[in-house]
Design an enzyme around this catalytic site. Structure first.
Site, PDB file in Angstrom:
ATOM      1  N   ALA A  96       1.116  13.046  -0.941  1.00  0.00           N
ATOM      2  CA  ALA A  96       1.895  12.794  -2.144  1.00  0.00           C
ATOM      3  C   ALA A  96       2.006  11.280  -2.304  1.00  0.00           C
ATOM      4  CB  ALA A  96       3.277  13.422  -2.000  1.00  0.00           C
ATOM      5  N   GLY A 136       0.435  15.930   1.706  1.00  0.00           N
ATOM      6  CA  GLY A 136       0.141  16.812   0.572  1.00  0.00           C
ATOM      7  C   GLY A 136      -1.349  17.077   0.403  1.00  0.00           C
ATOM      8  N   GLU A 159      -2.026  19.829   2.699  1.00  0.00           N
ATOM      9  CA  GLU A 159      -1.362  21.023   2.140  1.00  0.00           C
ATOM     10  C   GLU A 159      -2.142  21.581   0.957  1.00  0.00           C
ATOM     11  OE1 GLU A 159       2.290  18.716   1.857  1.00  0.00           O
ATOM     12  OE2 GLU A 159       3.320  20.269   2.993  1.00  0.00           O
ATOM     13  N   GLU A 169       4.156  13.201   7.515  1.00  0.00           N
ATOM     14  CA  GLU A 169       5.421  12.964   6.792  1.00  0.00           C
ATOM     15  C   GLU A 169       6.544  12.473   7.701  1.00  0.00           C
ATOM     16  OE1 GLU A 169       3.462  15.631   6.411  1.00  0.00           O
ATOM     17  OE2 GLU A 169       3.335  16.198   4.286  1.00  0.00           O
TER      18      GLU A 169
HETATM   19  N1  CAA Z   1       0.857   7.240  -1.559  1.00  0.00           N
HETATM   20  C1  CAA Z   1       0.684   6.099  -2.262  1.00  0.00           C
HETATM   21  N2  CAA Z   1      -0.278   5.191  -2.008  1.00  0.00           N
HETATM   22  C2  CAA Z   1      -1.109   5.440  -0.980  1.00  0.00           C
HETATM   23  C3  CAA Z   1      -0.983   6.590  -0.182  1.00  0.00           C
HETATM   24  C4  CAA Z   1       0.043   7.525  -0.525  1.00  0.00           C
HETATM   25  N3  CAA Z   1       0.204   8.676   0.147  1.00  0.00           N
HETATM   26  N4  CAA Z   1      -1.933   6.558   0.777  1.00  0.00           N
HETATM   27  C5  CAA Z   1      -2.629   5.408   0.590  1.00  0.00           C
HETATM   28  N5  CAA Z   1      -2.122   4.739  -0.467  1.00  0.00           N
HETATM   29  C6  CAA Z   1      -2.576   3.460  -1.003  1.00  0.00           C
HETATM   30  C7  CAA Z   1      -2.135   2.294  -0.124  1.00  0.00           C
HETATM   31  O1  CAA Z   1      -0.805   1.937  -0.429  1.00  0.00           O
HETATM   32  C8  CAA Z   1      -3.130   1.245  -0.508  1.00  0.00           C
HETATM   33  O2  CAA Z   1      -2.761   0.693  -1.750  1.00  0.00           O
HETATM   34  P1  CAA Z   1      -2.685  -0.923  -1.938  1.00  0.00           P
HETATM   35  O3  CAA Z   1      -4.104  -1.351  -1.744  1.00  0.00           O
HETATM   36  O4  CAA Z   1      -2.177  -1.058  -3.327  1.00  0.00           O
HETATM   37  O5  CAA Z   1      -1.775  -1.409  -0.872  1.00  0.00           O
HETATM   38  C9  CAA Z   1      -4.421   2.051  -0.745  1.00  0.00           C
HETATM   39  O6  CAA Z   1      -3.999   3.401  -0.971  1.00  0.00           O
HETATM   40  C10 CAA Z   1      -5.354   2.057   0.446  1.00  0.00           C
HETATM   41  O7  CAA Z   1      -4.608   2.496   1.590  1.00  0.00           O
HETATM   42  P2  CAA Z   1      -4.592   1.691   2.984  1.00  0.00           P
HETATM   43  O8  CAA Z   1      -4.765   0.223   2.740  1.00  0.00           O
HETATM   44  O9  CAA Z   1      -3.377   2.122   3.719  1.00  0.00           O
HETATM   45  O10 CAA Z   1      -5.924   2.268   3.649  1.00  0.00           O
HETATM   46  P3  CAA Z   1      -6.233   2.389   5.213  1.00  0.00           P
HETATM   47  O11 CAA Z   1      -7.678   2.781   5.281  1.00  0.00           O
HETATM   48  O12 CAA Z   1      -5.784   1.183   5.947  1.00  0.00           O
HETATM   49  O13 CAA Z   1      -5.316   3.616   5.724  1.00  0.00           O
HETATM   50  C11 CAA Z   1      -4.361   5.851   5.574  1.00  0.00           C
HETATM   51  C12 CAA Z   1      -5.569   4.908   5.254  1.00  0.00           C
HETATM   52  C13 CAA Z   1      -4.262   6.040   7.081  1.00  0.00           C
HETATM   53  C14 CAA Z   1      -4.642   7.188   4.895  1.00  0.00           C
HETATM   54  C15 CAA Z   1      -3.069   5.198   5.027  1.00  0.00           C
HETATM   55  O14 CAA Z   1      -3.279   4.847   3.667  1.00  0.00           O
HETATM   56  C16 CAA Z   1      -1.869   6.105   5.083  1.00  0.00           C
HETATM   57  O15 CAA Z   1      -1.284   6.269   6.142  1.00  0.00           O
HETATM   58  N6  CAA Z   1      -1.469   6.691   3.925  1.00  0.00           N
HETATM   59  C17 CAA Z   1      -0.279   7.486   3.820  1.00  0.00           C
HETATM   60  C18 CAA Z   1      -0.490   8.862   4.441  1.00  0.00           C
HETATM   61  C19 CAA Z   1       0.801   9.680   4.358  1.00  0.00           C
HETATM   62  O16 CAA Z   1       1.817   9.331   4.913  1.00  0.00           O
HETATM   63  N7  CAA Z   1       0.753  10.817   3.615  1.00  0.00           N
HETATM   64  C20 CAA Z   1       1.894  11.697   3.466  1.00  0.00           C
HETATM   65  C21 CAA Z   1       2.592  11.394   2.181  1.00  0.00           C
HETATM   66  S1  CAA Z   1       4.115  12.307   2.001  1.00  0.00           S
HETATM   67  C22 CAA Z   1       3.669  13.841   1.468  1.00  0.00           C
HETATM   68  O17 CAA Z   1       2.511  14.145   1.296  1.00  0.00           O
HETATM   69  C23 CAA Z   1       4.824  14.788   1.212  1.00  0.00           C
HETATM   70  C24 CAA Z   1       4.406  16.217   1.005  1.00  0.00           C
HETATM   71  O18 CAA Z   1       4.342  16.962   1.957  1.00  0.00           O
HETATM   72  C25 CAA Z   1       4.165  16.761  -0.274  1.00  0.00           C
END
Ligand code: CAA
Length: 258
Positions: free
Chosen positions: A66, A110, A113, A133
């Site tokens: 998400a 998400g 999921e 999460e």
């Molecule tokens: N939401 C918003 N933006 C996201 C994102 C997310 N879930 N995942 C990645 N991005 C964005 C980053 O902020 C970044 O944007 P900027 O360049 O503007 O800073 C861009 O995508 C590239 O990401 P990274 O620089 O972080 O890329 P990376 O290769 O270094 O890392 C990753 C990749 C490990 C996937 C890392 O991006 C990450 O940990 N993302 C979040 C994963 C996460 O926590 N997901 C769960 C979300 S909560 C949820 O899903 C609730 C639910 O159950 C419904």
């Protein structure tokens, strides 16, 4: 198909392909993206030329979850009143045609999921699955704690949900989360092959097979077996059953008409 800004759609034979296309955010599932995906799912479901739908992402990410930036300032009970993570997220569950998740790269939160809401997951060897999460001070909110546990069992699911550990494609296959792992370069072609195979079968049998398997996640065993039997018996007399059995007896390939 309507114009979309965060997904790309195309067809290949009987496959309707939805490609999540928000590369700058690794396909984070914001409201616009999930709404567009829901519209495309419904459009392909209603299109008689389409037998199965493929949901895929990029080489780097199926979807990284998400949209954290969109969620950051949300507060309860607004989240509850707005029914956050419900309607457009769950569109994939109401589609009657088989939906194949073709996953390469990150399928996190998400994204994992969403893949689990599809009818099957084909994984590229680069796929990484996770429910991170907990690292954000929340828990899975689109079915992860339930579907992951049913797919891979309590201990593995608990470790992933409690620690946010990611699972490789190989481990996901071993654990039963994915149907198959294929080389990344062949992922979409393999998913299209599955859609083509399904497209050559009897459509009522396909629809009922999907309904029966999905019922295993909702019903007690006895009810599920009853439902299966009713669907099974209901297929007798369909064109598909007549053709399939006649072809077997006559030692020829069946020619189903959809
Ligand atoms: N939401 C918003 N933006 C996201 C994102 C997310 N879930 N995942 C990645 N991005 C964005 C980053 O902020 C970044 O944007 P900027 O360049 O503007 O800073 C861009 O995508 C590239 O990401 P990274 O620089 O972080 O890329 P990376 O290769 O270094 O890392 C990753 C990749 C490990 C996937 C890392 O991006 C990450 O940990 N993302 C979040 C994963 C996460 O926590 N997901 C769960 C979300 S909560 C949820 O899903 C609730 C639910 O159950 C419904």
């Amino acid at each position: 198909m309507a114009e979309h800004s965060m997904i790309l759609t195309e067809t290949q034979g009987p496959a309707g392909i939805i490609r999540l296309n928000r590369p700058a955010a690794l396909n984070a599932l914001c409201n616009t993206l999930t709404r567009e995906m829901a519209e495309a799912l419904r459009a392909f479901d209603a299109d008689p030329a389409i037998a199965a739908i493929i949901v895929t992402g990029s080489e780097k990410a199926f979807a990284a979850g998400a949209d954290i930036k969109e969620m950051q300032h949300l507060r309860h009970p607004d989240t509850y009143m707005a029914d956050f993570i419900a309607e457009s997220w769950e569109a994939v569950l109401t589609v009657r045609k088989p939906v194949i998740a073709a996953v390469a790269g990150f399928a996190l939160g998400g994204g994992c999921e969403l893949a689990m809401m599809c009818d099957m997951i084909l994984a590229a060897d680069t796929a990484k699955f996770g429910q991170p999460e907990i690292n954000l001070g929340i828990i899975p909110g689109a079915g992860g704690s339930q579907r992951l546990t049913r797919a891979i069992g309590k201990s593995k699911a608990m470790e992933m949900v409690l620690t946010g550990r990611m699972m490789s494609a190989e481990e996901a296959e071993r654990a039963g989360l994915v149907a198959r792992v294929v080389p990344a370069a062949e992922l979409l072609a393999e998913a299209v092959k599955v859609a083509e195979k399904i497209g050559a079968l009897s459509a009522p049998a396909v629809a009922m097979a999907k309904e029966a398997v999905n019922a295993a996640f909702e019903l007690p065993l006895r009810e599920g077996v009853r439902l299966e039997r009713r669907l099974f018996l209901g297929l007798f007399g369909t064109e598909g059953q007549q053709e399939g059995m006649a072809a077997f007896v006559e030692k020829r390939k069946p020619a189903f008409r959809g």
